[in-house]
Design a protein around this motif. Structure first.
Motif, mmCIF file in Angstrom:
data_model
loop_
_atom_site.group_PDB
_atom_site.id
_atom_site.type_symbol
_atom_site.label_atom_id
_atom_site.label_comp_id
_atom_site.label_asym_id
_atom_site.label_seq_id
_atom_site.Cartn_x
_atom_site.Cartn_y
_atom_site.Cartn_z
ATOM 1 N N PHE A 338 0.835 -1.203 0.000
ATOM 2 C CA PHE A 338 0.000 0.000 0.000
ATOM 3 C C PHE A 338 0.872 1.256 0.000
ATOM 4 C CE2 PHE A 338 -2.686 3.239 2.033
ATOM 5 C CZ PHE A 338 -3.828 3.142 1.255
ATOM 6 N N ALA A 339 1.939 1.240 0.797
ATOM 7 C CA ALA A 339 2.855 2.385 0.830
ATOM 8 C C ALA A 339 3.515 2.588 -0.527
ATOM 9 C CB ALA A 339 3.921 2.173 1.911
ATOM 10 N N GLN A 340 3.851 1.490 -1.193
ATOM 11 C CA GLN A 340 4.462 1.602 -2.517
ATOM 12 C C GLN A 340 3.476 2.184 -3.523
ATOM 13 O OE1 GLN A 340 5.827 -2.061 -4.400
ATOM 14 N NE2 GLN A 340 7.602 -0.973 -5.219
ATOM 15 N N MET A 341 2.224 1.797 -3.408
ATOM 16 C CA MET A 341 1.200 2.387 -4.267
ATOM 17 C C MET A 341 1.138 3.899 -4.065
ATOM 18 S SD MET A 341 -2.051 3.843 -4.055
ATOM 19 C CE MET A 341 -2.670 3.235 -2.483
ATOM 20 N N CYS A 342 1.186 4.338 -2.804
ATOM 21 C CA CYS A 342 1.154 5.774 -2.508
ATOM 22 C C CYS A 342 2.356 6.488 -3.121
ATOM 23 C CB CYS A 342 1.128 5.997 -0.995
ATOM 24 S SG CYS A 342 -0.391 5.437 -0.184
ATOM 25 N N LEU A 343 3.511 5.838 -3.037
ATOM 26 C CA LEU A 343 4.729 6.427 -3.584
ATOM 27 C C LEU A 343 4.672 6.504 -5.106
ATOM 28 C CD1 LEU A 343 7.674 7.408 -3.104
ATOM 29 C CD2 LEU A 343 8.376 5.009 -3.261
ATOM 30 N N LEU A 418 14.007 -7.664 1.058
ATOM 31 C CA LEU A 418 13.929 -6.440 1.852
ATOM 32 C C LEU A 418 13.641 -5.235 0.959
ATOM 33 C CD1 LEU A 418 17.035 -6.969 4.176
ATOM 34 C CD2 LEU A 418 14.660 -7.643 4.593
ATOM 35 N N ILE A 419 13.010 -4.243 1.529
ATOM 36 C CA ILE A 419 12.622 -3.052 0.775
ATOM 37 C C ILE A 419 13.814 -2.405 0.078
ATOM 38 C CG2 ILE A 419 11.874 -0.652 1.072
ATOM 39 C CD1 ILE A 419 9.808 -1.605 3.053
ATOM 40 N N GLN A 420 14.935 -2.242 0.813
ATOM 41 C CA GLN A 420 16.082 -1.551 0.224
ATOM 42 C C GLN A 420 16.623 -2.269 -1.003
ATOM 43 O OE1 GLN A 420 15.660 -1.782 3.475
ATOM 44 N NE2 GLN A 420 16.304 0.080 4.535
ATOM 45 N N GLN A 421 16.390 -3.576 -1.081
ATOM 46 C CA GLN A 421 16.917 -4.343 -2.207
ATOM 47 C C GLN A 421 16.118 -4.135 -3.490
ATOM 48 O OE1 GLN A 421 16.748 -8.112 -0.158
ATOM 49 N NE2 GLN A 421 18.922 -8.050 0.383
ATOM 50 N N LEU A 422 15.035 -3.376 -3.403
ATOM 51 C CA LEU A 422 14.270 -3.036 -4.605
ATOM 52 C C LEU A 422 14.935 -1.908 -5.393
ATOM 53 C CD1 LEU A 422 10.622 -3.151 -3.195
ATOM 54 C CD2 LEU A 422 11.796 -4.906 -4.542
ATOM 55 N N SER A 423 15.867 -1.196 -4.750
ATOM 56 C CA SER A 423 16.598 -0.126 -5.440
ATOM 57 C C SER A 423 17.365 -0.710 -6.612
ATOM 58 C CB SER A 423 17.574 0.562 -4.480
ATOM 59 O OG SER A 423 16.900 1.155 -3.401
ATOM 60 N N GLY A 424 17.238 -0.068 -7.763
ATOM 61 C CA GLY A 424 17.919 -0.557 -8.952
ATOM 62 C C GLY A 424 17.211 -1.730 -9.608
ATOM 63 N N ARG A 425 16.116 -2.181 -9.000
ATOM 64 C CA ARG A 425 15.348 -3.290 -9.572
ATOM 65 C C ARG A 425 13.955 -2.805 -9.991
ATOM 66 N NH1 ARG A 425 18.480 -6.317 -5.563
ATOM 67 N NH2 ARG A 425 19.768 -7.826 -6.721
ATOM 68 N N MET A 426 13.165 -2.391 -9.022
ATOM 69 C CA MET A 426 11.856 -1.841 -9.380
ATOM 70 C C MET A 426 11.971 -0.393 -9.835
ATOM 71 S SD MET A 426 8.823 -3.403 -7.013
ATOM 72 C CE MET A 426 7.605 -2.738 -8.151
ATOM 73 N N ARG A 435 13.388 5.658 -0.103
ATOM 74 C CA ARG A 435 12.164 6.457 -0.259
ATOM 75 C C ARG A 435 10.929 5.629 0.084
ATOM 76 N NH1 ARG A 435 10.564 8.525 -4.905
ATOM 77 N NH2 ARG A 435 11.727 7.167 -6.315
ATOM 78 N N LEU A 436 10.938 4.357 -0.310
ATOM 79 C CA LEU A 436 9.802 3.498 0.009
ATOM 80 C C LEU A 436 9.730 3.234 1.511
ATOM 81 C CD1 LEU A 436 7.430 1.721 -0.643
ATOM 82 C CD2 LEU A 436 9.010 -0.079 -1.393
ATOM 83 N N LEU A 437 10.868 2.985 2.132
ATOM 84 C CA LEU A 437 10.874 2.754 3.574
ATOM 85 C C LEU A 437 10.396 3.996 4.324
ATOM 86 C CD1 LEU A 437 11.498 0.765 5.824
ATOM 87 C CD2 LEU A 437 13.864 1.577 5.823
ATOM 88 N N ALA A 438 10.768 5.166 3.826
ATOM 89 C CA ALA A 438 10.299 6.408 4.443
ATOM 90 C C ALA A 438 8.780 6.521 4.343
ATOM 91 C CB ALA A 438 10.966 7.611 3.777
ATOM 92 N N MET A 439 8.218 6.076 3.222
ATOM 93 C CA MET A 439 6.761 6.104 3.069
ATOM 94 C C MET A 439 6.096 5.121 4.029
ATOM 95 S SD MET A 439 4.204 7.521 1.477
ATOM 96 C CE MET A 439 4.801 8.235 -0.070
ATOM 97 N N VAL A 440 6.708 3.957 4.213
ATOM 98 C CA VAL A 440 6.175 2.987 5.176
ATOM 99 C C VAL A 440 6.172 3.589 6.576
ATOM 100 C CG1 VAL A 440 6.556 0.734 6.260
ATOM 101 C CG2 VAL A 440 6.857 0.988 3.794
ATOM 102 N N ARG A 441 7.242 4.273 6.922
ATOM 103 C CA ARG A 441 7.313 4.912 8.241
ATOM 104 C C ARG A 441 6.221 5.969 8.388
ATOM 105 N NH1 ARG A 441 11.787 3.842 11.181
ATOM 106 N NH2 ARG A 441 13.572 2.872 10.138
#
Length: 450
Positions: A338-343, A418-426, A435-441
């Motif tokens: 859901f947080a990723q959708m918001c982002l 893990l969320i951080q491992q999506l960097s450079g992938r998604m 940025r995604l982890l910040a949105m989750v927070r």
């Protein structure tokens, strides 16, 4: 009163080629200094001072000649530059003056301190003699016939300095303009009058306990005394990324940066209170795991979404419910999805390449790599594709429902749990995971779970 000569460093012809100066962050030193100079000139004129801008196409040597041919007694000259270094953590502003000249050292301090009053987040590297530069001498400080200073306004290679320079250009210009005015006053035997900057006080609440000592508000950002950070278990000296500001003899830390250390940061505008908490309802070890059970209710998701976009649910009224249902089927953390959708959709505003009619809530690409991304027949199918995409990255477990994610088969299963491992992938953005982890927070803070 004398006049001011201002030079935007670099950008001229050196050896027949345009000199861009330092290059970093999709910009150049020459470009940023010209923009800063253009902001500075009107600010100086508002102080009823005369300022002459050196033409941008001149070489360094021609710049000196241009100033010298026009200079007269009582004038001063300033060149704007940025510094650069291989280590992006190196930052701060420096004012260079001709060595062994105490008057010029004082002038350099005046200009630098004035800049820092307007941009306190910018760290100071001090006023230094030009002999401490890599070249051992600076022609602008030595060959210009009138008093001259070279001001490095920060490191272009520092993300924090670069962001300040781009986003706070007017404050840079105001600070430098006031410093130049004070310098001219010093040159004319007057006591410089630099306006004193004051910051409003704010209250501080830590783990539901209020404290007598207050923080300050700088440009809309909350800062708290460094002593409070020790109570939260953050070692300031070991964290080079923390932005420190000294004000009236007290060192302050930018509160929002404490989120990187599992500290919840909130703000009560009615009581002007900074709210911090190190006691959290969610285990930090599970915060960034894609697979798992979410913590939020449908209502909490709705509240968060509508707080950021009041009309968000007009077109997709059941979206929070769909995310919880589809994530539960596949064992994906619904909160992260859901947080990723918001982002990705900017809270369902769809300001990027993907249109709302595509029911694509995670900016998923099509199998053929189409420019506008994948399109799904309904909101539920779009959410299902998003959940399957996350599961492909986060798990080796088989997919429960029929695969609708067009790029599922291209993903190496379980490569990014893990969320951080999506960097450079998604996303090609190497800070995407942050940025995604910040949105989750933000999502959890909205629900008062962090």
């Amino acid at each position: 009163m004398g006049r001011i000569f201002i030079s935007a460093g670099h950008g001229g012809l050196e050896g027949g080629l345009l000199d861009p100066g330092a290059v970093a962050g999709n910009t150049t030193e020459a470009q940023q200094m010209i923009l800063l100079r253009d902001q500075l000139v009107p600010e100086v004129r508002r102080l009823n001072l005369e300022i002459l801008a050196v033409p941008d196409d001149l070489s360094a040597a021609d710049t000196v000649r241009w100033i010298n041919s026009r200079a007269r007694s009582g004038d001063i000259a300033l060149e704007l530059q940025t510094d650069a270094f291989t280590d992006p953590s190196v930052s701060g502003a420096t004012a260079y003056y001709i060595a062994n000249n105490s008057d010029r050292q004082g002038n350099a301090n005046t200009v630098l301190k004035s800049l820092l009053r307007r941009v306190p987040e910018l760290s100071s590297r001090g006023a230094k003699p030009d002999t401490q530069t890599g070249l051992g001498r600076l022609p602008f400080c030595r060959e210009v016939v009138i008093p001259s200073i070279l001001l490095d306004v920060g490191f272009l290679t520092s993300p924090s300095d670069r962001t300040l320079l781009i986003n706070r250009r007017k404050d840079f210009a105001l600070g430098i303009a006031e410093g130049l005015a004070a310098w001219l006053q010093e040159l004319n035997g007057l006591v410089p009058s630099i306006p004193e900057t004051t910051y409003p006080a704010i209250n501080i609440l830590i783990n539901k306990q209020s404290y007598e000592e207050q923080g300050i508000l700088i440009n809309g950002n909350s800062y708290l005394p460094v002593d409070f950070v020790d109570r939260l278990g953050v070692n300031v000296l070991a964290q080079e990324s923390l932005r420190l500001v000294q004000y009236q003899g007290v060192v302050y830390v930018k509160a929002i940066e404490l989120r990187n250390f599992n500290i919840t940061v909130g703000w009560d505008k009615d009581t002007r209170t900074l709210i911090l908490s190190s006691i959290q309802a969610i285990c930090q070890g599970q915060l960034d795991r894609i697979m798992g059970v979410g913590n939020l209710s449908e209502v909490q998701m709705i509240v968060f979404l509508k707080n950021n976009n009041a009309s968000a649910l007009q077109q997709f009224p059941e979206l929070p419910k769909l995310y919880r249902e589809e994530a539960a089927v596949e064992g994906v953390n619904a909160d992260i999805a859901f947080a990723q959708m918001c982002l990705e959709t900017s809270f369902l505003q769809f300001i990027g390449d993907v249109d709302a009619s595509q029911n694509n809530f995670a900016n998923l690409g099509s199998a053929g790599g189409g420019a506008s991304g994948a399109t799904f027949p309904s909101a539920r199918v779009g959410v299902r594709a998003h959940i399957q995409h996350l599961k492909a990255y986060g798990s080796l477990e088989p997919i429960v429902q029929e695969i609708v994610d067009p790029r599922f088969r291209f993903i190496t299963r379980g490569i990014a749990p893990l969320i951080q491992q999506l960097s450079g992938r998604m996303s090609a953005d190497l800070q995407y995971g942050d940025r995604l982890l910040a949105m989750v927070r933000r999502l959890y803070e909205s629900a008062q779970l962090l």
